[in-house]
Design an enzyme around this catalytic site. Structure first.
Site, mmCIF file in Angstrom:
data_model
loop_
_atom_site.group_PDB
_atom_site.id
_atom_site.type_symbol
_atom_site.label_atom_id
_atom_site.label_comp_id
_atom_site.label_asym_id
_atom_site.label_seq_id
_atom_site.Cartn_x
_atom_site.Cartn_y
_atom_site.Cartn_z
ATOM 1 N N HIS A 98 -3.919 -5.396 0.526
ATOM 2 C CA HIS A 98 -3.422 -5.858 1.831
ATOM 3 C C HIS A 98 -3.481 -7.381 1.939
ATOM 4 C CE1 HIS A 98 -2.963 -1.982 3.868
ATOM 5 N NE2 HIS A 98 -3.876 -1.593 3.000
ATOM 6 N N CYS B 45 0.810 -1.222 0.000
ATOM 7 C CA CYS B 45 0.000 0.000 0.000
ATOM 8 C C CYS B 45 0.847 1.278 0.000
ATOM 9 C CB CYS B 45 -0.980 -0.050 1.178
ATOM 10 S SG CYS B 45 -2.323 1.124 0.998
ATOM 11 N N GLU C 54 -2.385 -9.209 4.283
ATOM 12 C CA GLU C 54 -2.488 -9.648 5.683
ATOM 13 C C GLU C 54 -3.935 -9.757 6.153
ATOM 14 O OE1 GLU C 54 -1.369 -6.827 4.534
ATOM 15 O OE2 GLU C 54 -2.007 -5.110 5.697
#
Ligand code: XMP
Length: 508
Positions: free
Chosen positions: A166, A78, A168
């Protein structure tokens, strides 16, 4: 030396999540703020740049010297992706609409190592206001979504990769695969960071650190101090002196039960009955923070008295865990203190003991896994968190022995019923609260005018945010009946349906 990944934090809310995902893949990693980069030693296998609440277009946006990481594999997420693009001569612009939520990859370079086994159409989680609109010529586009052309790139002929989404977050369905591709195929990590490996290396490290020195540790009955104690016990045996203080504010039968359990584990433990000392210092106090301070003060006195009885003690062991020590990137200034969560921390200042913290690299879920690997029973590992000041902050206003006794009974009925209904392990934290609010009731032919009990049960990951649990009505009904029928002094039970924020988990 233990191989590791460095995560540079630009202040994203997801940074800790990246660390947890990396560790779930059995790779050790550390979070460091972007403005305090550690020495990059030879065991560092790669660098991850986090996201950020900042825009790279802001004057005060976080900056790092990317040359510091020359020749190290890098994954930029990001903000990190935008930062590298911008620093290398690309263009980052404000998106016309802030993109937040699910998207699907409509282009994936499957020959690229980062996207191995990731299918076209894979769902990814976006959360960004800026978009990379142009990349330099030596950047190869390796994934796109419909609205974000530069969803991922590789700097050609280098191990620098960047993604706009993202990985994660669980909503990125192949996020774990992508992280594994980075860690294993690009960084060459061996995935040897397991609870068993942690136990083995930590015991050896504790032995060489502590030698024949004596160590004191305050056990609380909670997971962290218990796991710390067992690790130390395995490392130094009887030189570990555990102290378990009964502050009179524990759950019903907790003191005896936990003490027994610890003895059974072979720990060198001393139980200290200090109920009166705590209760007398709480007399007349109604303010939650004053109650916390009084309890903290008495705890230090009691612990100090006991620790001094151990001859030549040199170390104080604490169950501090990683989230307590991560140096956070302050984005909007230090957050205001809502409650002073003082545990044993800060104790040693005047005791002049050196501090040993065997769990300070672990997240909570890892502490539990290590506990299991050490053979700790579910009785200890699966326990709900319980605050240091105990029932004192679950009795609104002044604490008295009588109120503690009432609350202990009600709480025991509540917790036992959750266990019987198979709900205890599904709830993150539960407890009863004594409300000194009298209301009218009727029992038999008699009018009653008694106090109320509130029941609290929450779902949470780390206690920072929480939602109330939707416990089944029939279970609530049974608990309410049992409390009102069996606990003298209570004629009303209510259920707390507030989430955090705006409420907190505890009532004080
Ligand atoms: P709150 O009430 O702040 O609680 O939403 C979040 C978590 O912290 C625990 N808590 C404490 N723990 N000392 C502690 O050791 C304290 O003074 C304290 N106050 C709250 C609470 O039980 C929950 O798990």
């Amino acid at each position: 030396m233990l191989e590791k990944i460095i995560i540079l934090d630009f202040g994203s809310q997801y940074t800790q999540l990246i660390a947890r995902r990396v560790r779930e893949l059995n790779v050790y990693c550390e979070i460091h703020p972007f403005n305090n980069i550690p020495e990059i030693t030879s065991n560092v296998k790669g660098i991850i740049l986090s996201g950020s609440p900042y825009s790279v277009r802001q004057d005060d946006a976080p900056q790092v010297d990317l040359n510091t990481f020359d020749n190290y594999p890098m994954l930029a997420v990001c903000y990190g992706a935008q930062y590298i693009a911008q620093q290398s001569g690309g263009e980052v612009q404000a998106s016309s609409t802030r993109e937040y939520g699910r998207a699907n990859l409509n282009y994936v370079s499957n020959s690229n190592k980062l996207f191995k086994n990731i299918a076209l159409d894979s769902q990814v989680w976006m959360s960004h206001g800026d978009t990379i609109t142009q990349v330099p010529e030596n950047f190869e586009l390796i994934a796109s979504t419909e609205s974000v052309k530069v969803a991922a790139y590789q700097v050609k002929d280098t191990d620098t990769y960047a993604i706009q989404f993202h990985p994660e977050v669980t909503h990125s369905t192949d996020g774990k695969q992508l992280l594994e591709n980075f860690l294993v195929d690009i960084c060459g990590c061996k995935q040897e960071w397991t609870p068993d490996a942690f136990v083995e290396t930590t015991i050896a490290a504790l032995q060489s650190q502590l030698g024949e020195d004596k160590v004191v540790l305050a056990l609380s009955g909670g997971v962290d101090s218990s796991v710390a104690a067992i690790l130390l016990h395995k490392a130094i045996g009887k030189n570990l002196h555990c102290i378990f203080v009964d502050n009179g504010l524990l759950r019903k039968d907790e003191y005896e039960g936990v003490l027994e359990q610890y003895k059974h584990l072979g720990l060198n433990i001393k139980g200290v009955d200090a109920k009166e000392r705590f209760l007398s210092q709480l007399a007349g106090l109604t303010d939650p923070e004053l109650k916390r301070k009084a309890i903290g003060r008495v705890f230090i006195e009691v612990f100090d008295d006991e620790a001094h009885q151990v001859q030549d003690v040199k170390w104080l062991a604490q169950g501090t865990i990683y989230p307590d020590i991560i140096e956070s990137v302050s984005v909007k200034g230090p957050s205001a203190t809502i409650k002073s969560h003082h545990n044993v921390g800060g104790l040693p200042d005047f005791m002049k003991l050196k501090v040993v913290e065997p769990l300070n690299t672990l997240f909570k879920d890892e502490v539990r896994r290590v506990g299991r690997s050490l053979g700790l029973e579910h009785f200890i590992i699966g326990r709900h968190p319980f605050p240091g000041p105990g029932l004192a902050i679950r009795i609104l206003g002044e604490v008295t022995a009588e109120k503690v006794a009432i609350l202990q009974e009600a709480d025991a009925i509540y917790i036992n019923n959750l266990k019987e209904a198979g709900l205890y392990d599904k709830v993150w934290q539960a407890g009863a609260i004594f409300l000194p609010v009298q209301s009218v009731g009727v029992m038999g032919d008699e009018r009653t005018y008694e106090n109320a009990i509130a029941l609290r049960a929450v779902e949470s990951v780390d206690g920072m945010t929480a939602d109330w649990c939707h416990l089944p009505y029939n279970v609530l009904a049974k608990i309410s009946n049992e409390i009102i029928n069996k606990v003298k002094g209570i004629n009303r039970v209510v259920y707390d349906i507030s989430s955090k924020p705006p409420a907190t988990i505890e009532w004080e």
